[in-house]
Every structure is written in C-alpha cells, then in structure tokens.
Scaffold this motif. Structure first.
Motif, PDB file in Angstrom:
ATOM      1  N   ALA A 293       1.129  -1.478  -0.703  1.00  0.00           N
ATOM      2  CA  ALA A 293      -0.190  -0.042  -0.282  1.00  0.00           C
ATOM      3  C   ALA A 293       0.867   1.417  -0.277  1.00  0.00           C
ATOM      4  O   ALA A 293       0.327   1.534  -0.762  1.00  0.00           O
ATOM      5  CB  ALA A 293      -0.849   0.057   1.009  1.00  0.00           C
ATOM      6  N   SER A 294       1.996   1.177   0.663  1.00  0.00           N
ATOM      7  CA  SER A 294       3.216   2.384   0.601  1.00  0.00           C
ATOM      8  C   SER A 294       3.938   2.741  -0.503  1.00  0.00           C
ATOM      9  O   SER A 294       3.821   3.553  -1.026  1.00  0.00           O
ATOM     10  CB  SER A 294       4.102   2.326   1.594  1.00  0.00           C
ATOM     11  OG  SER A 294       5.165   0.889   1.647  1.00  0.00           O
ATOM     12  N   LEU A 295       3.479   1.235  -1.859  1.00  0.00           N
ATOM     13  CA  LEU A 295       4.142   1.877  -2.380  1.00  0.00           C
ATOM     14  C   LEU A 295       3.344   2.508  -3.057  1.00  0.00           C
ATOM     15  O   LEU A 295       2.752   3.507  -4.663  1.00  0.00           O
ATOM     16  CB  LEU A 295       4.278   0.884  -3.415  1.00  0.00           C
ATOM     17  CG  LEU A 295       5.533  -0.172  -2.842  1.00  0.00           C
ATOM     18  CD1 LEU A 295       6.010  -1.547  -2.785  1.00  0.00           C
ATOM     19  CD2 LEU A 295       6.998   0.861  -2.876  1.00  0.00           C
ATOM     20  N   SER A 296       1.631   1.825  -3.512  1.00  0.00           N
ATOM     21  CA  SER A 296       1.293   2.624  -4.460  1.00  0.00           C
ATOM     22  C   SER A 296       0.343   3.545  -4.096  1.00  0.00           C
ATOM     23  O   SER A 296      -0.078   4.739  -5.000  1.00  0.00           O
ATOM     24  CB  SER A 296       0.013   1.643  -4.512  1.00  0.00           C
ATOM     25  OG  SER A 296      -0.954   1.192  -3.420  1.00  0.00           O
ATOM     26  N   GLU A 297       1.043   4.345  -2.866  1.00  0.00           N
ATOM     27  CA  GLU A 297      -0.286   5.549  -2.707  1.00  0.00           C
ATOM     28  C   GLU A 297       1.077   6.346  -2.960  1.00  0.00           C
ATOM     29  O   GLU A 297       1.290   7.802  -3.202  1.00  0.00           O
ATOM     30  CB  GLU A 297       0.140   5.940  -1.193  1.00  0.00           C
ATOM     31  CG  GLU A 297      -1.614   4.716   0.009  1.00  0.00           C
ATOM     32  CD  GLU A 297      -1.449   4.358   0.645  1.00  0.00           C
ATOM     33  OE1 GLU A 297      -0.632   4.671   1.723  1.00  0.00           O
ATOM     34  OE2 GLU A 297      -2.357   3.784   1.807  1.00  0.00           O
ATOM     35  N   GLY A 298       2.967   6.116  -3.105  1.00  0.00           N
ATOM     36  CA  GLY A 298       3.485   6.619  -2.635  1.00  0.00           C
ATOM     37  C   GLY A 298       3.521   7.519  -4.336  1.00  0.00           C
ATOM     38  O   GLY A 298       3.713   8.707  -5.203  1.00  0.00           O
TER      39      GLY A 298
END
Length: 298
Positions: A293-298
């Motif tokens: 999730a942190s990758l797709s949000e960034g």
C-alpha cells in the motif's frame, strides 16, 4: 483415519512422487509407500495406482486429498486459537518471493517485522512463472507471485489468493530517444524498435505479447533476460526498449506510460488453504499489505 498418514498423502499429491514426498518428510520412500498402503487399508479403497514407473492418485485419492486439506486446515485453526493466548506472534514463516518483488517489498517488510522478535521469517527469492506456484506451496507458507492482469487467477480449490498490488508496466526508453519528450507513448510509435524482454512464460512477457496481439504491432524481444537491472543497463546503453514494472524501475531510465492501453501485473500472495489462520502468517501478510500500500500511495 490417522492424521500423519493424511499428511503423507497430501505431500505425495503436492509433490507428485513417492521419492519427492519422502525427501520433504525426511524419511525413506519405502516408509512413504507403507503409510500410503496403510491409509488405503484404513479407508478400504485404492488411493493410488501405477503410472509408468511411479504412482498417481485415483479419483478416490484425489477426493481424499481435498478432504485432508480440510482436516489439516482445521488442525491449523485449532493451533492458531491456542497461539492467540500468547502475547505475540511467534514461529517460523517461510516466504518465497520473486526477485523484483523482493527488491520492491522485502526491505520494508523486514523492517516492519523487527518489532516481533519471536517471529522468524525465512525468505527465499525464486524466479517463478505462475504455473510453478502450486508446487512451491509444498515448501513455503507464503508465495509472493505475479501475473498479467488479463490472465486467469490460479484455481482456489486448495489455495488462498491474497491481492497485494497492481503494478503498471511502462515503456523504458534510453535518454535522448526520439519519444523521450512525450508524456505517453503509443505502441504503434514503437514499431520497428528492438525490444528487450524476459523469458517466455513470465508475466511481463505475457503482457508484451498480449499488447502486440491487441494492437497488431510486432514486439518480439531480440534478447530475453530475467534480471530487470540488466535490461535497464541495456536500455541505457541504447540497445533497445523494454516494458518494465513502474515501481522498481531505475530513475536513470526514461519511463513513459503506454497511451490508450492498460498494461500491468498483479502481485499476489498465495497460501495453502488454512495457513493464513496462523497468527505468525497473519502478521507477515499484514506487513506485506502495508508495504504494498505504501508503494501504490507513493
């Protein structure tokens, strides 16, 4: 029925031979054969039959394997309920992950799990095709795999599929390429380019071939290399263009989305049914979700 014999039957079903099952169970092939014969005597039906120089499951054997999964999953759930009485998740969780996902997810995953000292995570990088995933389940609690988003999901009769991330695939261009100044690139504009790709059967190649079929633009790789870092080095050196995952691509490469086409791979965690009920496995899945999730949000 004896639970240990059901485990032997499942290992034989997962691995396809008495010898492979014996190796996994740390016993002799004759011991596996004896356990299978004893189980057949218990149920009063033939569970295996000759196939060449080996054995294969009968219809009754396959039916019992499916029920063995239910029984062993119930035991796992019982063990999981006992684990909830402990103050923190503990035990060993074996994880197989393909190399580019390891590059993308593994550093953050392991950092997230440092607050659980009783949790022992054993990670192996495995360059896998989707077809190879079911066999890996015999050796790992969690298999992190990927597939073309247009490809069918693995069958879920004995597996649990957990979606982690949709990762777009972009065109990688060398600096100074004639299309580098555009915000997006059409596949038709890349007709005649030298393509760099991965081996046949891997998801990125599946995506490139499906795009080629849908648009009628030939995109046959002149070199096939599974290491994305090597492909990037060849792109940077001007030896061709490539279709590469967005979140792991080096900033040195000119990356452009495809115009008018959806191109992506789905990254998923695959587990044997019942495995996710173990608190230790649950915690690793939660950390994988959070990192993805942190990758797709960034």
């Amino acid at each position: 029925m004896d639970i240990s014999r059901l485990r032997v039957l499942r290992e034989f079903a997962d691995r396809g031979s008495v010898t492979s099952a014996a190796r996994a169970l740390h016993c002799t092939p004759s011991a596996v054969s004896q356990q299978l014969r004893a189980l057949q005597a218990e149920v009063g039906l033939a569970l295996t039959e000759p196939a060449g120089r080996g054995l294969r499951l009968t219809d009754a054997g396959r039916a019992l394997v499916a029920r063995a999964d239910d029984v062993l999953a119930a035991l796992d759930r019982a063990e999981a309920e006992l684990d909830t009485y402990r103050s923190e998740p503990r035990g060993r969780v074996r994880v197989a992950i393909f190399p580019s996902a390891a590059l993308m997810l593994l550093p953050g995953l392991l950092h997230r799990l440092t607050e659980f000292p009783a949790l022992d995570v054993d990670v192996r990088d495995v360059d896998m095709t989707p077809a190879e995933v079911p066999a890996l389940i015999a050796d790992f609690d969690i298999v992190v795999t990927h597939r073309d988003e247009h490809a069918e999901q693995l069958p879920t009769d004995r597996l649990e599929i957990v979606h982690l991330l949709r990762e777009p695939l972009d065109v990688a261009l060398p600096p100074g390429h004639r299309l580098a100044g555009q915000e997006k690139v059409r596949l038709t504009e890349l007709a005649g380019e030298r393509w760099l790709g991965v081996n046949v059967g891997f998801p990125v190649d599946d995506v490139l071939r499906s795009l080629s079929v849908r648009t009628g633009v030939p995109a046959r790789p002149v070199h096939r290399i599974n290491d994305f870092r090597v492909i990037e080095a060849l792109v940077l050196a001007g030896h061709g263009v490539a279709l590469l995952p967005r979140y792991t691509m080096s900033p040195a490469v000119v990356s452009r989305p495809l115009a008018g086409l959806r191109a992506a791979r789905h990254i998923e965690a695959v587990l044997r049914t019942g495995t996710s009920t173990r608190p230790a496995v649950t915690k690793v899945l939660e950390a994988l979700h959070a990192e993805a999730a942190s990758l797709s949000e960034g």
